[in-house]
Design a protein around this motif. Structure first.
Motif, PDB file in Angstrom:
ATOM      1  N   VAL A  69       0.856  -1.191   0.000  1.00  0.00           N
ATOM      2  CA  VAL A  69       0.000   0.000   0.000  1.00  0.00           C
ATOM      3  C   VAL A  69       0.887   1.233   0.000  1.00  0.00           C
ATOM      4  N   PRO A  70       0.619   2.224  -0.865  1.00  0.00           N
ATOM      5  CA  PRO A  70       1.444   3.438  -0.875  1.00  0.00           C
ATOM      6  C   PRO A  70       1.303   4.207   0.431  1.00  0.00           C
ATOM      7  N   ASP A  71       2.413   4.797   0.866  1.00  0.00           N
ATOM      8  CA  ASP A  71       2.446   5.521   2.149  1.00  0.00           C
ATOM      9  C   ASP A  71       2.055   6.985   1.941  1.00  0.00           C
ATOM     10  N   ILE A  72       0.805   7.196   1.619  1.00  0.00           N
ATOM     11  CA  ILE A  72       0.295   8.560   1.409  1.00  0.00           C
ATOM     12  C   ILE A  72      -0.099   9.137   2.763  1.00  0.00           C
ATOM     13  N   ARG A  73       0.387  10.321   3.046  1.00  0.00           N
ATOM     14  CA  ARG A  73       0.090  10.987   4.318  1.00  0.00           C
ATOM     15  C   ARG A  73      -0.224  12.454   4.055  1.00  0.00           C
ATOM     16  N   ILE A  74      -0.780  13.113   5.077  1.00  0.00           N
ATOM     17  CA  ILE A  74      -1.121  14.539   5.009  1.00  0.00           C
ATOM     18  C   ILE A  74      -0.029  15.320   5.717  1.00  0.00           C
ATOM     19  N   GLY A  75       0.583  16.246   5.002  1.00  0.00           N
ATOM     20  CA  GLY A  75       1.728  16.974   5.546  1.00  0.00           C
ATOM     21  C   GLY A  75       1.390  17.856   6.725  1.00  0.00           C
ATOM     22  N   GLU A  76       0.165  18.368   6.806  1.00  0.00           N
ATOM     23  CA  GLU A  76      -0.212  19.278   7.896  1.00  0.00           C
ATOM     24  C   GLU A  76      -0.736  18.552   9.129  1.00  0.00           C
ATOM     25  N   PHE A  77      -0.689  17.236   9.127  1.00  0.00           N
ATOM     26  CA  PHE A  77      -1.203  16.472  10.261  1.00  0.00           C
ATOM     27  C   PHE A  77      -0.401  16.817  11.517  1.00  0.00           C
ATOM     28  N   MET A  78      -1.123  17.123  12.618  1.00  0.00           N
ATOM     29  CA  MET A  78      -0.425  17.601  13.817  1.00  0.00           C
ATOM     30  C   MET A  78      -0.887  16.918  15.105  1.00  0.00           C
ATOM     31  N   ASP A  79      -1.672  15.854  14.991  1.00  0.00           N
ATOM     32  CA  ASP A  79      -2.151  15.194  16.189  1.00  0.00           C
ATOM     33  C   ASP A  79      -2.173  13.691  15.945  1.00  0.00           C
ATOM     34  N   GLU A  80      -2.407  12.945  16.992  1.00  0.00           N
ATOM     35  CA  GLU A  80      -2.460  11.498  16.881  1.00  0.00           C
ATOM     36  C   GLU A  80      -3.602  11.079  15.963  1.00  0.00           C
ATOM     37  N   ASP A  81      -3.315  10.100  15.105  1.00  0.00           N
ATOM     38  CA  ASP A  81      -4.302   9.639  14.149  1.00  0.00           C
ATOM     39  C   ASP A  81      -5.323   8.754  14.866  1.00  0.00           C
ATOM     40  N   CYS A 103      -7.421  26.869   4.422  1.00  0.00           N
ATOM     41  CA  CYS A 103      -6.625  25.816   5.034  1.00  0.00           C
ATOM     42  C   CYS A 103      -6.223  24.801   3.982  1.00  0.00           C
ATOM     43  N   SER A 104      -4.988  24.384   4.024  1.00  0.00           N
ATOM     44  CA  SER A 104      -4.456  23.467   3.015  1.00  0.00           C
ATOM     45  C   SER A 104      -4.260  22.076   3.599  1.00  0.00           C
ATOM     46  N   LEU A 105      -4.452  21.065   2.742  1.00  0.00           N
ATOM     47  CA  LEU A 105      -4.176  19.665   3.059  1.00  0.00           C
ATOM     48  C   LEU A 105      -3.287  19.120   1.949  1.00  0.00           C
ATOM     49  N   THR A 106      -2.033  18.785   2.291  1.00  0.00           N
ATOM     50  CA  THR A 106      -1.047  18.333   1.314  1.00  0.00           C
ATOM     51  C   THR A 106      -0.907  16.821   1.394  1.00  0.00           C
ATOM     52  N   PHE A 107      -1.262  16.139   0.308  1.00  0.00           N
ATOM     53  CA  PHE A 107      -1.166  14.682   0.237  1.00  0.00           C
ATOM     54  C   PHE A 107       0.086  14.311  -0.548  1.00  0.00           C
ATOM     55  N   ASP A 141     -15.402  26.789  -0.954  1.00  0.00           N
ATOM     56  CA  ASP A 141     -14.736  26.415  -2.193  1.00  0.00           C
ATOM     57  C   ASP A 141     -13.621  25.421  -1.889  1.00  0.00           C
ATOM     58  N   VAL A 142     -13.250  24.675  -2.907  1.00  0.00           N
ATOM     59  CA  VAL A 142     -12.131  23.743  -2.832  1.00  0.00           C
ATOM     60  C   VAL A 142     -11.247  23.986  -4.052  1.00  0.00           C
ATOM     61  N   LYS A 143      -9.957  24.142  -3.817  1.00  0.00           N
ATOM     62  CA  LYS A 143      -8.993  24.320  -4.895  1.00  0.00           C
ATOM     63  C   LYS A 143      -7.920  23.242  -4.773  1.00  0.00           C
ATOM     64  N   ALA A 144      -7.371  22.853  -5.921  1.00  0.00           N
ATOM     65  CA  ALA A 144      -6.348  21.799  -5.944  1.00  0.00           C
ATOM     66  C   ALA A 144      -5.155  22.275  -6.751  1.00  0.00           C
ATOM     67  N   ASP A 145      -3.985  21.807  -6.341  1.00  0.00           N
ATOM     68  CA  ASP A 145      -2.743  22.196  -7.013  1.00  0.00           C
ATOM     69  C   ASP A 145      -1.761  21.035  -6.919  1.00  0.00           C
ATOM     70  N   GLY A 174      16.235  14.656  -4.140  1.00  0.00           N
ATOM     71  CA  GLY A 174      15.238  14.339  -5.153  1.00  0.00           C
ATOM     72  C   GLY A 174      14.025  15.239  -4.997  1.00  0.00           C
ATOM     73  N   SER A 175      12.896  14.762  -5.496  1.00  0.00           N
ATOM     74  CA  SER A 175      11.648  15.519  -5.398  1.00  0.00           C
ATOM     75  C   SER A 175      10.513  14.564  -5.052  1.00  0.00           C
ATOM     76  N   TYR A 176       9.522  15.103  -4.375  1.00  0.00           N
ATOM     77  CA  TYR A 176       8.358  14.331  -3.954  1.00  0.00           C
ATOM     78  C   TYR A 176       7.133  14.854  -4.692  1.00  0.00           C
ATOM     79  N   SER A 177       6.333  13.923  -5.186  1.00  0.00           N
ATOM     80  CA  SER A 177       5.088  14.286  -5.853  1.00  0.00           C
ATOM     81  C   SER A 177       4.016  14.551  -4.801  1.00  0.00           C
ATOM     82  N   GLU A 178       3.343  15.685  -4.922  1.00  0.00           N
ATOM     83  CA  GLU A 178       2.337  16.085  -3.941  1.00  0.00           C
ATOM     84  C   GLU A 178       1.119  16.678  -4.629  1.00  0.00           C
ATOM     85  N   ILE A 179       0.006  16.598  -3.934  1.00  0.00           N
ATOM     86  CA  ILE A 179      -1.232  17.292  -4.322  1.00  0.00           C
ATOM     87  C   ILE A 179      -1.700  18.079  -3.108  1.00  0.00           C
ATOM     88  N   LYS A 180      -1.958  19.340  -3.321  1.00  0.00           N
ATOM     89  CA  LYS A 180      -2.386  20.214  -2.229  1.00  0.00           C
ATOM     90  C   LYS A 180      -3.809  20.670  -2.489  1.00  0.00           C
TER      91      LYS A 180
END
Length: 470
Positions: A115-127, A169-173, A212-216, A225-231
């Motif tokens: 399973v890919p290890d996709i996480r949210i970069g702004e996560f700040m508390d226990e899951d 507020c942004s959510l970076t995957f 509204d919802v915006k994606a980038d 290297g570089s990491y692929s992200e969606i915000k």
């Protein structure tokens, strides 16, 4: 022997070209036969990234649906939201025949596959998200991973325009470990589709509204290297009705009452006591409503400025009332009004505040027999007694009526002098009283202008902020 080696090499190359695993062969269209085949070809290789070669990158499609906005903590600068996250990716080379294996889709444990290890970069508390142990696996090798997320994420909150604020507020995957050469992330749906689906699925109708919802899509570049992200950007607007009803409208009512208190006569002590009671009530109101105001150290909300200005205006109106009351009650002890002050206030400012100066009386007091006492303005009582007890030195026959008239004339002269002195002081008091009335009305007008300017400025800032962040 040479032909056998050549045939073996061709078979190995063909197997590699087929992908990570080969097509499944089910002995019968039953779940047991399918899982035996999966266990042999797929589950045993769950430690490896399911691609044809190590140089190939895996494409992962992601989509989210906002189910609820749980809360926003201004002091902690955090957003708590509830999402549905859907991940989709392909296992290279995996397939089976629907008729041979009996189904085109099967649910399997997430622990049994890679399973890919996709996480949210702004996560700040226990899951503490609900656990969903299963994923769907299709006969084309497509994996469908749908799970709920309770996300406590960091968010830079700007509450200057509270309660009419709009937050972004942004959510970076992105992958926690794998670089873009290994995993590339793509959005499954457009931002407009995510917004439409979220508005249909959202369950909460609390303080915040999803606008509204915006994606980038972007790559996070690092030295290695570089990491692929969606915000994803979640645009949230606060519903201000609660704060307008409980904070702004009562405050405006109290300011209005303080404004109309200027209609009370300034010489009345009740006006000062009324304003003091009003300030006390406004202070208690602010203490009670303090829990509704946001707490943050980044910036001062505009509504706090509004309350401070309102309280300052009330205090200023009380000080003005004290000043005018002092003039009204202590003017008899003041000296004569200076000419420049009388000219400035009674001639010019009186016209500005629509109080035209009163015309001076043209009445002239004529004294037929002026005396020294009239020049000084006071006749001593001993002089009056001596005059009244004076006897003519010459013994001439006198008329009783004439003597009475002379005595009455002297008494009226003394009375007139005392009245002139009283009215001279009364004129000075009247001028000071008139100055107090003019100043009171002038400050009342300035109070109205200042309140109107403050309120209009604050409302314009709120409206401009909403137009800037629709």
């Amino acid at each position: 022997m040479t032909g056998v080696k050549t045939a073996g090499s061709i078979f190995i190359c063909f197997s590699l070209l087929q992908g990570f695993v080969a097509a499944l062969n089910c002995t019968s269209p039953t779940p047991g036969a399918l899982f035996d085949a999966l266990d042999k070809e797929l589950f045993s290789k769950k430690r490896l990234r399911p691609v044809k070669s190590f140089s190939d990158s895996m494409n992962v499609n992601i989509s989210i649906v906002v189910v609820g906005i749980v809360g926003v903590d201004e002091q902690a600068q955090s957003l708590t939201s509830f999402l549905w996250q859907v991940l989709e990716w392909n296992i290279a080379g995996l397939s089976w025949d629907e008729k041979e294996c009996g189904t085109k889709r099967v649910s399997i444990l997430r622990e049994d596959i890679w399973v890919p290890d996709i996480r949210i970069g702004e996560f700040m508390d226990e899951d503490v998200s609900p656990q969903t142990p299963y994923v769907y696996l299709y006969n084309t090798g497509r994996v469908y991973d749908d799970k709920p997320l309770r996300v406590v994420s960091t968010c830079r909150l700007v509450i200057y325009t509270f309660p009419f604020d709009v937050q972004n507020c942004s959510l970076t995957f992105g992958s926690y470990l794998h670089v873009a050469e290994d995993i590339k992330i793509f959005p499954r749906f457009t931002a407009a589709q995510v917004l439409a689906e979220s508005k249909q699925s959202i369950q909460t109708q609390g303080e915040w509204e999803l606008v509204d919802v915006k994606a980038d899509s972007a790559n996070l570049d690092i030295p290695d290297g570089s990491y692929s992200e969606i915000k994803y950007y979640l645009i949230l607007r606060r519903r201000p009705l609660l704060y307008v009803v409980n904070l702004l409208i009562p405050s405006c009512f109290l300011i209005t009452v303080d404004l109309f208190s200027f209609l009370l006569p300034p010489q009345s002590v009740d006006r000062s006591s009324f304003k003091m009671t009003l300030i006390l009530g406004y202070t208690v109101f602010l203490l009670i409503m303090n829990d509704l105001l946001p707490v943050t150290g980044s910036a001062t909300p505009l509504i706090n400025v509004f309350f401070s200005v309102s309280l300052a205006l009330m205090v200023a109106s009380l000080l003005e009332t004290v000043f005018i009351t002092n003039i009204q009650f202590s003017s008899s002890q003041y000296s004569a009004v200076p000419n420049w002050l009388s000219l400035l206030v009674l001639r010019y400012l009186a016209i500005v505040v629509c109080l035209p100066p009163k015309k001076k009386s043209n009445r002239v007091t004529v004294c037929l027999q002026p005396s020294r006492e009239m020049d000084t303005g006071i006749i001593p009582s001993k002089d009056l007694q001596s005059v009244s007890s004076e006897k003519p030195q010459e013994k001439t026959p006198s008329d009783p009526a004439l003597d009475e008239l002379k005595t009455l004339s002297r008494d009226l002269t003394a009375i007139r002098l005392q009245v002139d002195k009283h009215f001279q002081g009364s004129n000075t008091s009247q001028e000071w009283l008139m100055i107090g009335i003019v100043v009171d009305r002038l400050l009342f007008g300035m109070y109205i202008v200042f309140i109107s300017a403050c309120f209009i400025t604050i409302v314009c800032i709120w409206l401009w902020s909403n137009l800037e962040n629709p």
